[in-house]
Design an enzyme around this catalytic site. Sequence first.
Site, PDB file in Angstrom:
ATOM      1  N   TYR A  55      29.992  29.154  59.075  1.00 35.85           N
ATOM      2  CA  TYR A  55      29.493  29.779  57.850  1.00 35.85           C
ATOM      3  C   TYR A  55      29.446  28.803  56.687  1.00 35.85           C
ATOM      4  O   TYR A  55      30.436  28.116  56.390  1.00 35.85           O
ATOM      5  CB  TYR A  55      30.365  30.982  57.467  1.00 35.85           C
ATOM      6  N   HIS A  85      23.593  30.686  42.307  1.00 33.18           N
ATOM      7  CA  HIS A  85      24.750  31.491  41.956  1.00 33.18           C
ATOM      8  C   HIS A  85      25.148  31.348  40.479  1.00 33.18           C
ATOM      9  O   HIS A  85      26.103  31.981  40.029  1.00 33.18           O
ATOM     10  CB  HIS A  85      25.936  31.136  42.854  1.00 33.18           C
ATOM     11  N   ASN A 197      33.660  28.943  46.057  1.00 36.26           N
ATOM     12  CA  ASN A 197      34.435  29.974  46.739  1.00 36.26           C
ATOM     13  C   ASN A 197      35.897  29.800  46.361  1.00 36.26           C
ATOM     14  O   ASN A 197      36.521  28.798  46.706  1.00 36.26           O
ATOM     15  CB  ASN A 197      34.268  29.831  48.257  1.00 36.26           C
ATOM     16  N   TYR A 281      64.408  56.151  19.909  1.00 33.89           N
ATOM     17  CA  TYR A 281      64.161  55.372  21.125  1.00 33.89           C
ATOM     18  C   TYR A 281      63.568  53.990  20.845  1.00 33.89           C
ATOM     19  O   TYR A 281      63.876  53.017  21.548  1.00 33.89           O
ATOM     20  CB  TYR A 281      63.192  56.116  22.044  1.00 33.89           C
ATOM     21  N   ARG A 284      66.687  52.015  20.010  1.00 34.37           N
ATOM     22  CA  ARG A 284      67.764  52.055  20.994  1.00 34.37           C
ATOM     23  C   ARG A 284      67.313  51.577  22.383  1.00 34.37           C
ATOM     24  O   ARG A 284      68.101  51.000  23.143  1.00 34.37           O
ATOM     25  CB  ARG A 284      68.280  53.499  21.087  1.00 34.37           C
ATOM     26  N   PHE A 329      39.559  34.205  49.495  1.00 37.86           N
ATOM     27  CA  PHE A 329      38.904  34.198  48.189  1.00 37.86           C
ATOM     28  C   PHE A 329      39.023  35.527  47.457  1.00 37.86           C
ATOM     29  O   PHE A 329      38.627  35.638  46.298  1.00 37.86           O
ATOM     30  CB  PHE A 329      37.406  33.895  48.363  1.00 37.86           C
ATOM     31  N   GLU A 413      29.569  42.120  51.344  1.00 36.68           N
ATOM     32  CA  GLU A 413      30.766  42.062  50.508  1.00 36.68           C
ATOM     33  C   GLU A 413      30.967  43.461  49.931  1.00 36.68           C
ATOM     34  O   GLU A 413      30.603  43.749  48.784  1.00 36.68           O
ATOM     35  CB  GLU A 413      30.578  40.986  49.437  1.00 36.68           C
TER      36      GLU A 413
END
Length: 520
Positions: A55, A85, A197, A281, A284, A329, A413
């Site tokens: 791949y 990309h 990646n 609170y 404290r 990834f 994906e």
Amino acid sequence: MHNTFSYGTGHLTSGICLSIAAGNTQGLIDQEAAANITSSWEEVKKIVHSQQPVYGVNTGFGPLCDTHISESDTSLLQINILKSHSVGVGKPIPQEIAKIMMITKVHALAQGYSGIALATLERIVWHIDNDVIPVVPEKGSVGASGDLAPLSHLFLPLIGLGEVFRKGERISSAKMLEEHGLSPLALGPKEGLALINGTQFILAFAVKAVERLSHALDIADLIGAMSLEGLTGSKRPFDERLHQLRPYKGTKLVAQRLSALLEGSEIGLSHIDCSRVQDPYSIRCMPQVHGASRNAWLHLKELTEIELNSVTDNPIIFSAEDSISGGNFHGQPLAMAMDYVTVAAAELGNISDRRCYLMNEGKYGLPKLLTADAGLNSGLMIPQYTTAALVTENKTLCFPASADSVPTSLGQEDHVSMGSISGRKLHQVIDNLEYIQAIELLYAAQAMDFRKPLKSAPVVEACHALVREHTPFINEDRVFADDINQLHQLITSGLLLTTANEAALQNHLNLNNDDEFGIY
């Protein structure tokens, strides 16, 4: 510069990573790492010659993983992936974050499982060392398959495309290369995929969050102690024996810090036998609330350190005959942690806002709205509106991005982490928190002034004196935004915490008794 770090063979921490980014530590590729890198590069070349389908080496990407790529086109494939990309949008991420991305990417690739050329890593190290920082848009990553869009923009300059920041100027990468006498790189098989990646966008935001939230946690304890003094609260709830009965690490540390901060206070001694049974609170329960946020921070720090020293690209090359297409990834491990820590940061703001409100109420001997002439003057009525607004904004940012997933890549994906969004909104919450803390500091310093001539403990007094150097006591209304911005600068510059630590050292007080809570 005396400190060095070996990419690929050293153990990287958030602190070391930030030190490299700041130019205080030199990152190097030593002989062992160079040998590992070269060995992996040679294995990838064997894969190309063997025609064995692997791949991203000799196949297409994503849903095109079954498309064979000829040996002659394997280099063009890697250049095309950086171009196609690079689809990020929005304003550029901070230059420090982009630099951390490069540092963490070099460390991951230098471990020798990614099939990248040594010369390519050396060029990235050149960018780091010379502070030539690629322009990376903030939006476009879904946090799985790697942080594809931001990493593509990060490494466009390697092939002469995209833009960089250099000496404060934003210029084209082509111009930068020409001026430095450099040529664009010709990427070999798998190099483009190895570059994009990975989880380095998510990781860079996590590294910076580890530092920023650590600082905010220390500030929360310090200002909380000042508020307690202004409200004449009790330090009894911070007794070590109490917290040994419920021994969370963060809770014990906060209780110890608050006890040290309040040690020897005249204000505390002045009401030791008063009739008040217990405090609200927000006073404290500081160990329990601040401590829970510290526990969350500690978890993020631990996971970030694992990720810093991991190999997160795909496929992983063990040898020419043994490569695995897996999912290292995927950003889910850090995405979930950062969503959790976003809540932890928001809660520090929530409890801080409650203390501001409490100091405004006119209880425990304080004047209403912390002004002696309320009516003509509104006093500190309205700054709490700002904390309320910021607290609510933070709550809207607490929805976990990692709880959502939108399938991408034609369904290949089909589950993604959205961790890039987790990281960005965590920093938005910390931005707001720092302003909330500045406003509480304004209230706490004013409240403490009404306890004079009694003094607080040495560290608290030193911090109060620093505040008064920059913002005077409030006798009448003024533009309080100016005070808030001054105090915000004291906090974010580190000056307030430095003053506290120096005072603690001078008075032999230990504010941090556990190295586990450091970032190095």
